[in-house]
Design a protein around this motif. Structure first.
Motif, PDB file in Angstrom:
ATOM      1  N   TRP A 289     -37.684 -44.333 -10.111  1.00  0.00           N
ATOM      2  CA  TRP A 289     -37.874 -44.803  -8.736  1.00  0.00           C
ATOM      3  C   TRP A 289     -37.471 -43.719  -7.740  1.00  0.00           C
ATOM      4  O   TRP A 289     -38.185 -43.432  -6.775  1.00  0.00           O
ATOM      5  CB  TRP A 289     -37.036 -46.059  -8.493  1.00  0.00           C
ATOM      6  CG  TRP A 289     -37.678 -47.333  -8.960  1.00  0.00           C
ATOM      7  CD1 TRP A 289     -37.334 -48.083 -10.041  1.00  0.00           C
ATOM      8  CD2 TRP A 289     -38.778 -48.023  -8.349  1.00  0.00           C
ATOM      9  NE1 TRP A 289     -38.138 -49.182 -10.152  1.00  0.00           N
ATOM     10  CE2 TRP A 289     -39.035 -49.178  -9.122  1.00  0.00           C
ATOM     11  CE3 TRP A 289     -39.557 -47.776  -7.218  1.00  0.00           C
ATOM     12  CZ2 TRP A 289     -40.054 -50.073  -8.804  1.00  0.00           C
ATOM     13  CZ3 TRP A 289     -40.575 -48.675  -6.892  1.00  0.00           C
ATOM     14  CH2 TRP A 289     -40.807 -49.807  -7.679  1.00  0.00           C
ATOM     15  N   ASP A 290     -36.325 -43.113  -7.958  1.00  0.00           N
ATOM     16  CA  ASP A 290     -35.814 -42.083  -7.047  1.00  0.00           C
ATOM     17  C   ASP A 290     -36.729 -40.867  -7.027  1.00  0.00           C
ATOM     18  O   ASP A 290     -37.207 -40.422  -5.968  1.00  0.00           O
ATOM     19  CB  ASP A 290     -34.397 -41.689  -7.481  1.00  0.00           C
ATOM     20  CG  ASP A 290     -33.724 -40.730  -6.515  1.00  0.00           C
ATOM     21  OD1 ASP A 290     -34.326 -39.706  -6.161  1.00  0.00           O
ATOM     22  OD2 ASP A 290     -32.577 -41.000  -6.116  1.00  0.00           O
ATOM     23  N   ILE A 291     -36.992 -40.308  -8.199  1.00  0.00           N
ATOM     24  CA  ILE A 291     -37.697 -39.034  -8.275  1.00  0.00           C
ATOM     25  C   ILE A 291     -39.167 -39.180  -7.899  1.00  0.00           C
ATOM     26  O   ILE A 291     -39.761 -38.283  -7.303  1.00  0.00           O
ATOM     27  CB  ILE A 291     -37.523 -38.428  -9.681  1.00  0.00           C
ATOM     28  CG1 ILE A 291     -36.031 -38.129  -9.922  1.00  0.00           C
ATOM     29  CG2 ILE A 291     -38.333 -37.148  -9.824  1.00  0.00           C
ATOM     30  CD1 ILE A 291     -35.708 -37.661 -11.328  1.00  0.00           C
ATOM     31  N   ASN A 292     -39.781 -40.322  -8.208  1.00  0.00           N
ATOM     32  CA  ASN A 292     -41.178 -40.511  -7.821  1.00  0.00           C
ATOM     33  C   ASN A 292     -41.319 -40.712  -6.315  1.00  0.00           C
ATOM     34  O   ASN A 292     -42.306 -40.264  -5.709  1.00  0.00           O
ATOM     35  CB  ASN A 292     -41.780 -41.685  -8.584  1.00  0.00           C
ATOM     36  CG  ASN A 292     -42.030 -41.347 -10.037  1.00  0.00           C
ATOM     37  OD1 ASN A 292     -42.253 -40.198 -10.384  1.00  0.00           O
ATOM     38  ND2 ASN A 292     -41.986 -42.350 -10.899  1.00  0.00           N
ATOM     39  N   ALA A 293     -40.355 -41.381  -5.691  1.00  0.00           N
ATOM     40  CA  ALA A 293     -40.369 -41.474  -4.225  1.00  0.00           C
ATOM     41  C   ALA A 293     -40.258 -40.076  -3.624  1.00  0.00           C
ATOM     42  O   ALA A 293     -40.926 -39.746  -2.626  1.00  0.00           O
ATOM     43  CB  ALA A 293     -39.211 -42.351  -3.747  1.00  0.00           C
ATOM     44  N   MET A 294     -39.440 -39.253  -4.246  1.00  0.00           N
ATOM     45  CA  MET A 294     -39.287 -37.873  -3.817  1.00  0.00           C
ATOM     46  C   MET A 294     -40.608 -37.111  -3.950  1.00  0.00           C
ATOM     47  O   MET A 294     -41.014 -36.371  -3.043  1.00  0.00           O
ATOM     48  CB  MET A 294     -38.195 -37.203  -4.667  1.00  0.00           C
ATOM     49  CG  MET A 294     -37.933 -35.754  -4.371  1.00  0.00           C
ATOM     50  SD  MET A 294     -36.645 -35.142  -5.505  1.00  0.00           S
ATOM     51  CE  MET A 294     -36.638 -33.416  -5.052  1.00  0.00           C
ATOM     52  N   GLY A 295     -41.305 -37.320  -5.071  1.00  0.00           N
ATOM     53  CA  GLY A 295     -42.579 -36.635  -5.292  1.00  0.00           C
ATOM     54  C   GLY A 295     -43.618 -37.000  -4.243  1.00  0.00           C
ATOM     55  O   GLY A 295     -44.386 -36.145  -3.783  1.00  0.00           O
ATOM     56  N   ILE A 296     -43.662 -38.269  -3.859  1.00  0.00           N
ATOM     57  CA  ILE A 296     -44.634 -38.715  -2.855  1.00  0.00           C
ATOM     58  C   ILE A 296     -44.388 -38.028  -1.519  1.00  0.00           C
ATOM     59  O   ILE A 296     -45.327 -37.525  -0.875  1.00  0.00           O
ATOM     60  CB  ILE A 296     -44.567 -40.245  -2.697  1.00  0.00           C
ATOM     61  CG1 ILE A 296     -45.111 -40.929  -3.959  1.00  0.00           C
ATOM     62  CG2 ILE A 296     -45.365 -40.696  -1.469  1.00  0.00           C
ATOM     63  CD1 ILE A 296     -44.918 -42.429  -3.978  1.00  0.00           C
TER      64      ILE A 296
ATOM     65  N   CYS B 170     -48.599 -25.373  -3.954  1.00  0.00           N
ATOM     66  CA  CYS B 170     -48.085 -26.503  -3.170  1.00  0.00           C
ATOM     67  C   CYS B 170     -48.178 -27.793  -3.976  1.00  0.00           C
ATOM     68  O   CYS B 170     -47.247 -28.603  -3.985  1.00  0.00           O
ATOM     69  CB  CYS B 170     -48.874 -26.642  -1.865  1.00  0.00           C
ATOM     70  SG  CYS B 170     -48.535 -25.345  -0.658  1.00  0.00           S
ATOM     71  N   ALA B 171     -49.324 -27.984  -4.641  1.00  0.00           N
ATOM     72  CA  ALA B 171     -49.499 -29.196  -5.454  1.00  0.00           C
ATOM     73  C   ALA B 171     -48.501 -29.233  -6.597  1.00  0.00           C
ATOM     74  O   ALA B 171     -48.062 -30.306  -7.023  1.00  0.00           O
ATOM     75  CB  ALA B 171     -50.925 -29.252  -5.995  1.00  0.00           C
ATOM     76  N   MET B 172     -48.107 -28.063  -7.101  1.00  0.00           N
ATOM     77  CA  MET B 172     -47.185 -27.996  -8.226  1.00  0.00           C
ATOM     78  C   MET B 172     -45.851 -28.675  -7.908  1.00  0.00           C
ATOM     79  O   MET B 172     -45.248 -29.317  -8.785  1.00  0.00           O
ATOM     80  CB  MET B 172     -46.937 -26.534  -8.600  1.00  0.00           C
ATOM     81  CG  MET B 172     -46.082 -26.328  -9.840  1.00  0.00           C
ATOM     82  SD  MET B 172     -45.697 -24.585 -10.122  1.00  0.00           S
ATOM     83  CE  MET B 172     -44.534 -24.294  -8.787  1.00  0.00           C
ATOM     84  N   GLY B 173     -45.393 -28.574  -6.652  1.00  0.00           N
ATOM     85  CA  GLY B 173     -44.123 -29.196  -6.283  1.00  0.00           C
ATOM     86  C   GLY B 173     -44.129 -30.692  -6.507  1.00  0.00           C
ATOM     87  O   GLY B 173     -43.179 -31.261  -7.059  1.00  0.00           O
TER      88      GLY B 173
ATOM     89  N   THR C 173     -40.956 -35.216 -13.696  1.00  0.00           N
ATOM     90  CA  THR C 173     -39.527 -35.428 -13.906  1.00  0.00           C
ATOM     91  C   THR C 173     -39.154 -36.896 -13.752  1.00  0.00           C
ATOM     92  O   THR C 173     -38.277 -37.406 -14.454  1.00  0.00           O
ATOM     93  CB  THR C 173     -38.705 -34.580 -12.912  1.00  0.00           C
ATOM     94  OG1 THR C 173     -39.126 -33.216 -12.992  1.00  0.00           O
ATOM     95  CG2 THR C 173     -37.219 -34.660 -13.225  1.00  0.00           C
ATOM     96  N   GLY C 174     -39.834 -37.589 -12.826  1.00  0.00           N
ATOM     97  CA  GLY C 174     -39.524 -39.000 -12.604  1.00  0.00           C
ATOM     98  C   GLY C 174     -40.116 -39.922 -13.644  1.00  0.00           C
ATOM     99  O   GLY C 174     -39.475 -40.883 -14.077  1.00  0.00           O
ATOM    100  N   LEU C 175     -41.344 -39.638 -14.085  1.00  0.00           N
ATOM    101  CA  LEU C 175     -42.003 -40.514 -15.052  1.00  0.00           C
ATOM    102  C   LEU C 175     -41.453 -40.333 -16.458  1.00  0.00           C
ATOM    103  O   LEU C 175     -41.511 -41.261 -17.278  1.00  0.00           O
ATOM    104  CB  LEU C 175     -43.509 -40.258 -15.035  1.00  0.00           C
ATOM    105  CG  LEU C 175     -44.247 -40.704 -13.773  1.00  0.00           C
ATOM    106  CD1 LEU C 175     -45.705 -40.262 -13.814  1.00  0.00           C
ATOM    107  CD2 LEU C 175     -44.155 -42.213 -13.616  1.00  0.00           C
ATOM    108  N   GLY C 176     -40.926 -39.145 -16.751  1.00  0.00           N
ATOM    109  CA  GLY C 176     -40.375 -38.896 -18.081  1.00  0.00           C
ATOM    110  C   GLY C 176     -39.304 -39.890 -18.487  1.00  0.00           C
ATOM    111  O   GLY C 176     -39.398 -40.530 -19.543  1.00  0.00           O
ATOM    112  N   PRO C 177     -38.251 -40.077 -17.665  1.00  0.00           N
ATOM    113  CA  PRO C 177     -37.213 -41.050 -18.022  1.00  0.00           C
ATOM    114  C   PRO C 177     -37.739 -42.476 -18.134  1.00  0.00           C
ATOM    115  O   PRO C 177     -37.286 -43.251 -18.977  1.00  0.00           O
ATOM    116  CB  PRO C 177     -36.204 -40.919 -16.871  1.00  0.00           C
ATOM    117  CG  PRO C 177     -36.424 -39.565 -16.321  1.00  0.00           C
ATOM    118  CD  PRO C 177     -37.897 -39.297 -16.471  1.00  0.00           C
ATOM    119  N   ALA C 178     -38.708 -42.835 -17.281  1.00  0.00           N
ATOM    120  CA  ALA C 178     -39.254 -44.194 -17.334  1.00  0.00           C
ATOM    121  C   ALA C 178     -40.005 -44.421 -18.638  1.00  0.00           C
ATOM    122  O   ALA C 178     -39.862 -45.464 -19.287  1.00  0.00           O
ATOM    123  CB  ALA C 178     -40.176 -44.433 -16.143  1.00  0.00           C
ATOM    124  N   ALA C 179     -40.813 -43.445 -19.032  1.00  0.00           N
ATOM    125  CA  ALA C 179     -41.538 -43.572 -20.291  1.00  0.00           C
ATOM    126  C   ALA C 179     -40.571 -43.569 -21.480  1.00  0.00           C
ATOM    127  O   ALA C 179     -40.752 -44.304 -22.453  1.00  0.00           O
ATOM    128  CB  ALA C 179     -42.540 -42.426 -20.434  1.00  0.00           C
TER     129      ALA C 179
END
Length: 393
Positions: free
Chosen positions: A68-75, A340-343, A350-356
């Protein structure tokens, strides 16, 4: 003909008079903003340990919370990419830092999973804004490579010290106090924003150089980046928990995480100074072998020595591959769109890894997750080599 990036920006600056260079004080501000923004990623195992201490969440819940944290960061990193030329940077960063502060205060007050997830989404949104604009500011330096290196080393040193001292921190302070301290630090960083570049009316011109998009390299390299961060994000997030499950002493866990982080700094430096004639395919294969070995050392009952070695190998692999993949992404498009997209891509990984990974823990151990990490890491290298094979053929 190859054109030096710093010289290109100098020429534009001289012609337009609008580009604001990153001063030493601005560099310090950008590094501080970036570190606060990426703090959860820098110290993911320690962050999850504090949350577990405060709430008693199980491993599945911790994995989903990190996502939740890291994916919000990615968006918000992605949104920041489009906002760079449209908003005042200092105001945007101030908003991001305030969201981080509010999110961490709410984190210290949360006890249920929904409340904690909501708090981390607020903080994650601010983290993405901070990281996006901090990276843009670091790119204004006369030597961007050196500026990003300073950021990486500073973040890794802080991460090492924090993770090493984590047992003492947990014994002396409650998790809510630590989260409150992060909130205070976020507010204090705002006082440095006067030195940060404020505005980006020239950004379109700086990055509007010629260069078509190589779709094969762009697609393959971004897939490689996503899979690398997906695998490493899962393994790094659960490293502390795997040590606890095997009865590894807390002091050894702290040392392993700290030494592993420092190994990552060494790896990034080695990748940066590696002769270009060596290419990238061979080093990436070496990186994958190192990472797979690290993952496999986490299987079953982990000894103290195996835990430290696994952390070192995993972080060495991760940070050795990052500069190589960044270089490939930069070659996919002369205008910097892929970089830029790489960021955002790496943050989502990084966020989806722990969730999976959390979904695999129903087996009662971490072995399935570790084997999956090995497969995903190998696929990352395969995708990247496929993307660049035509170029090197």
């Amino acid at each position: 003909m190859a054109i030096d990036r710093a010289q290109t920006i100098d020429d534009i600056s001289a012609a337009s008079g609008e580009v604001v260079r990153l001063t030493p004080a601005g560099l310090a501000s950008a590094v501080a903003v970036g570190m606060i923004g990426a703090l959860v990623i820098f110290v993911t195992p320690g962050f999850l340990a504090l949350v577990a201490q405060q709430t008693g969440f199980d491993n599945d819940q911790l994995g989903y919370l990190a996502a939740w944290d890291i994916n919000a960061m990615g968006i918000t990193i992605g949104l920041s990419t489009f906002a760079l030329s449209r908003v005042r940077w200092r105001l945007a960063v101030a908003v991001g830092l305030m969201l981080i502060a509010v999110g961490n205060v709410l984190t210290g007050l949360a006890t249920s999973f929904p409340a904690m997830a909501a708090a981390r989404v607020v903080a994650g949104a601010g983290e993405g804004i901070a990281v996006g604009f901090a990276f843009a500011a670091l790119g204004r330096a006369r030597n961007p490579d050196r500026a990003f290196s300073i950021y990486l080393v500073a973040g890794a040193l802080f991460s090492s010290l924090f993770l090493y001292a984590l047992p003492e921190i947990q014994a002396a302070f409650s998790p809510s106090t630590v989260f409150a301290a992060i909130a205070v630090a976020s507010v204090l960083v705002m006082f440095s924003l006067k030195a940060l570049p404020d505005g980006s009316v020239d950004e379109v011109d700086v990055f509007a150089g010629s260069g078509a998009l190589d779709r094969r390299i762009a697609f393959g390299s971004l897939v490689g980046v996503f899979l690398l961060f997906f695998a490493m994000g899962a393994g790094w997030s659960y490293s502390e928990r795997m040590g606890i499950e095997s009865g590894v002493p807390s002091g050894t866990i702290a040392s392993g995480l700290s030494i592993g982080t420092m190994a990552g700094v060494v790896a990034a430096g080695l990748a940066g100074f590696m002769p270009q004639r060596w290419g990238r395919a061979g080093p990436l294969i070496v990186s994958a072998i190192t990472g797979v070995t690290g993952f496999l050392l986490f299987r079953g009952e982990i000894t103290q020595g195996a835990f430290v070695a696994a952390c070192v190998l995993m972080m060495f692999s991760w940070n050795f591959a990052q500069p190589l993949l960044s270089g490939i992404c930069s070659e996919a498009c002369g205008r910097g769109r892929v970089v830029c997209a790489m960021g955002s891509i790496q943050t989502f990984g990084t966020g989806l890894g722990p969730a999976a990974a959390a979904a695999t823990l129903a087996t009662g151990n971490f072995n399935l997750m570790l084997y999956a990490c090995c497969v995903v890491l190998v696929l990352s290298v395969v995708a990247t080599i496929w993307a660049t094979s035509r170029k090197t053929a």
